[in-house]
Design a protein around this motif. Structure first.
Motif, short mmCIF file in Angstrom:
data_model
loop_
_atom_site.label_atom_id
_atom_site.label_comp_id
_atom_site.label_asym_id
_atom_site.label_seq_id
_atom_site.Cartn_x
_atom_site.Cartn_y
_atom_site.Cartn_z
N LEU A 63 0.82 -1.21 0.00
CA LEU A 63 0.00 0.00 0.00
C LEU A 63 0.85 1.26 0.00
CD1 LEU A 63 -2.79 -1.09 2.51
CD2 LEU A 63 -2.94 -0.96 0.01
N LEU A 64 1.98 1.21 0.70
CA LEU A 64 2.86 2.38 0.70
C LEU A 64 3.46 2.64 -0.66
CD1 LEU A 64 4.71 1.98 4.13
CD2 LEU A 64 2.91 3.61 3.53
N GLU A 65 3.58 1.59 -1.49
CA GLU A 65 4.09 1.77 -2.85
C GLU A 65 2.99 2.26 -3.79
OE1 GLU A 65 7.03 1.66 -4.06
OE2 GLU A 65 8.14 0.89 -2.35
N VAL A 66 1.74 1.90 -3.52
CA VAL A 66 0.63 2.25 -4.42
C VAL A 66 0.07 3.64 -4.11
CG1 VAL A 66 -1.68 1.59 -5.15
CG2 VAL A 66 0.08 -0.15 -4.86
N LEU A 67 0.07 4.01 -2.86
CA LEU A 67 -0.54 5.28 -2.47
C LEU A 67 0.09 6.50 -3.17
CD1 LEU A 67 -1.24 4.75 1.35
CD2 LEU A 67 -2.88 4.78 -0.56
N PRO A 68 1.41 6.55 -3.35
CA PRO A 68 1.96 7.69 -4.09
C PRO A 68 1.44 7.78 -5.53
CG PRO A 68 3.70 6.64 -2.84
CD PRO A 68 2.51 5.76 -2.74
N VAL A 69 1.18 6.64 -6.15
CA VAL A 69 0.61 6.65 -7.49
C VAL A 69 -0.79 7.24 -7.45
CG1 VAL A 69 0.00 5.22 -9.47
CG2 VAL A 69 2.01 4.65 -8.09
N LEU A 70 -1.57 6.91 -6.44
CA LEU A 70 -2.89 7.49 -6.28
C LEU A 70 -2.81 9.01 -6.09
CD1 LEU A 70 -5.95 7.11 -5.96
CD2 LEU A 70 -5.52 6.66 -3.53
N ASP A 71 -1.83 9.44 -5.31
CA ASP A 71 -1.66 10.88 -5.11
C ASP A 71 -1.35 11.57 -6.44
OD1 ASP A 71 -2.04 10.46 -2.41
OD2 ASP A 71 0.10 10.32 -1.96
N SER A 72 -0.54 10.92 -7.28
CA SER A 72 -0.21 11.51 -8.57
C SER A 72 -1.43 11.60 -9.46
CB SER A 72 0.90 10.70 -9.26
OG SER A 72 2.08 10.70 -8.49
N PHE A 73 -2.28 10.59 -9.42
CA PHE A 73 -3.51 10.64 -10.22
C PHE A 73 -4.41 11.78 -9.73
CE2 PHE A 73 -2.94 6.20 -11.81
CZ PHE A 73 -3.20 6.47 -13.14
N GLU A 74 -4.53 11.96 -8.45
CA GLU A 74 -5.37 13.05 -7.94
C GLU A 74 -4.82 14.42 -8.35
OE1 GLU A 74 -5.64 12.42 -3.78
OE2 GLU A 74 -7.13 10.79 -3.94
N ARG A 75 -3.51 14.57 -8.31
CA ARG A 75 -2.92 15.84 -8.74
C ARG A 75 -3.13 16.05 -10.24
NH1 ARG A 75 1.13 14.38 -4.95
NH2 ARG A 75 2.35 13.37 -6.62
N CYS A 76 -3.06 14.93 -11.00
CA CYS A 76 -3.27 15.03 -12.44
C CYS A 76 -4.69 15.48 -12.76
CB CYS A 76 -2.95 13.71 -13.10
SG CYS A 76 -3.22 13.66 -14.89
N LEU A 77 -5.65 14.94 -12.04
CA LEU A 77 -7.04 15.29 -12.29
C LEU A 77 -7.36 16.71 -11.85
CD1 LEU A 77 -8.78 11.97 -11.19
CD2 LEU A 77 -8.40 12.79 -13.53
N SER A 78 -6.68 17.20 -10.85
CA SER A 78 -6.96 18.56 -10.36
C SER A 78 -6.18 19.64 -11.11
CB SER A 78 -6.63 18.65 -8.87
OG SER A 78 -5.25 18.39 -8.65
N SER A 79 -5.28 19.24 -11.99
CA SER A 79 -4.46 20.21 -12.73
C SER A 79 -5.18 20.67 -13.99
CB SER A 79 -3.10 19.60 -13.09
OG SER A 79 -2.40 19.23 -11.91
N GLN A 80 -4.76 21.86 -14.47
CA GLN A 80 -5.29 22.43 -15.71
C GLN A 80 -4.20 22.35 -16.78
OE1 GLN A 80 -8.43 23.43 -16.13
NE2 GLN A 80 -8.94 23.04 -13.96
N TYR A 81 -4.45 21.52 -17.80
CA TYR A 81 -3.47 21.33 -18.86
C TYR A 81 -3.83 22.24 -20.04
CZ TYR A 81 -1.94 17.24 -16.24
OH TYR A 81 -1.46 16.42 -15.26
N GLN A 82 -2.78 22.75 -20.68
CA GLN A 82 -2.98 23.65 -21.80
C GLN A 82 -3.34 22.89 -23.08
OE1 GLN A 82 -3.07 26.92 -21.48
NE2 GLN A 82 -2.55 26.74 -19.28
N SER A 83 -2.90 21.61 -23.15
CA SER A 83 -3.14 20.84 -24.36
C SER A 83 -3.27 19.36 -23.99
CB SER A 83 -2.01 21.03 -25.39
OG SER A 83 -0.79 20.55 -24.85
N ILE A 84 -3.73 18.60 -24.97
CA ILE A 84 -3.85 17.15 -24.78
C ILE A 84 -2.47 16.53 -24.64
CG2 ILE A 84 -4.65 15.01 -25.84
CD1 ILE A 84 -6.87 16.80 -24.84
N GLY A 85 -1.49 17.10 -25.31
CA GLY A 85 -0.13 16.58 -25.20
C GLY A 85 0.41 16.69 -23.80
N ASP A 86 0.13 17.81 -23.13
CA ASP A 86 0.58 17.96 -21.74
C ASP A 86 -0.11 16.93 -20.82
OD1 ASP A 86 2.15 20.03 -22.57
OD2 ASP A 86 0.70 21.58 -22.01
N PHE A 87 -1.39 16.72 -21.04
CA PHE A 87 -2.12 15.73 -20.24
C PHE A 87 -1.56 14.33 -20.47
CE2 PHE A 87 -5.60 12.67 -19.80
CZ PHE A 87 -5.95 12.87 -18.47
#
Length: 237
Positions: free
Chosen positions: A124-148
């Motif tokens: 779980l300690l190895e997977v939780l950082p990946v979940l954190d990255s997904f949450e940051r990705c979803l909350s971010s505003q990307y300028q283009s599809i390439g950045d996403f």
């Protein structure tokens, strides 16, 4: 017929008692005629009989057998006491072993459960950082599809690195590789003339190895080339 002794003193009845240890009593008919009191004689003999019987029993070989029996009985009782003591010691030892085994079983169960908990915690300690990255990705505003797409690619790499630290490796397969039934599972077949017959045409799901052991087989599409319908020119000549 009874003869009369001229000497009056000789008319006394003959003493029927045994002389000097001779226990034989003469009770013939002739002797009975000269006995004044037969009951008194019988009482006198009866008084001396117990002493004679005791002496005979003491000198009898049966007394040796009785002594030997008593000695054997004493040895048997001592052996029985020794065996009972040994049995008590073995019983106590058996009870101690049962208690030790019960403690060992409980301790082993706790150790196994602790190991499972630690393994789950590590995963779980190895997977939780990946979940954190997904949450940051979803909350971010990307300028283009390439950045996403670039952000998602970084998360994918992060997750693969986490699996590698846990001992999980991806089975490296690509189209054109020969089909391996040990590490791959065929979903369906296709016909692609550009690929060899029996090779992998496409990878539907990646396979993974856990410490060099197959964790999950890869699910692939296998190429199956159609037989050629062109005749060999040499066969017509």
């Amino acid at each position: 017929m009874t003869q009369i002794n001229p000497n009056p003193s000789d008319n006394q009845p003959e003493d029927p008692r045994p002389q000097d240890g001779d226990m034989t009593v003469d009770l013939t008919l002739d002797g009975l005629e000269e006995v004044d009191d037969l009951q008194a004689l019988a009482d006198e003999i009866a008084d001396k009989s117990p002493e004679v019987m005791e002496e005979e029993v003491s000198n009898c070989p049966d007394s040796l057998l009785a002594k030997e029996f008593e000695r054997s009985l004493g040895e048997a009782q001592a052996r029985i006491q020794e065996l009972e003591k040994h049995g008590t010691e073995m019983t106590d030892k058996h009870h101690r072993l049962l208690a030790d085994f019960a403690n060992f079983r409980n301790r082993a169960s706790r150790d196994i459960q602790m190991a499972v908990d630690l393994a789950e915690k590590k995963l779980l300690l190895e997977v939780l950082p990946v979940l954190d990255s997904f949450e940051r990705c979803l909350s971010s505003q990307y300028q283009s599809i390439g950045d996403f797409h670039a952000g998602v690619s970084l998360i994918n790499k992060q997750f693969i690195d986490s699996l590698r630290r846990l001992g999980v490796e991806k089975v490296d397969l690509k189209p054109g590789d020969p089909f391996d039934a040990q590490n791959t599972e065929a979903l369906t077949t296709t016909c692609d003339p550009s690929l060899p017959d029996g090779s992998i045409a496409a990878v539907f799901e990646n396979g993974f190895l856990l410490r060099n052991s197959l964790l999950r087989p890869a699910r692939v599409v296998v190429n199956h080339a159609e037989p050629s319908h062109h005749e060999d020119p040499e066969s017509n000549s």
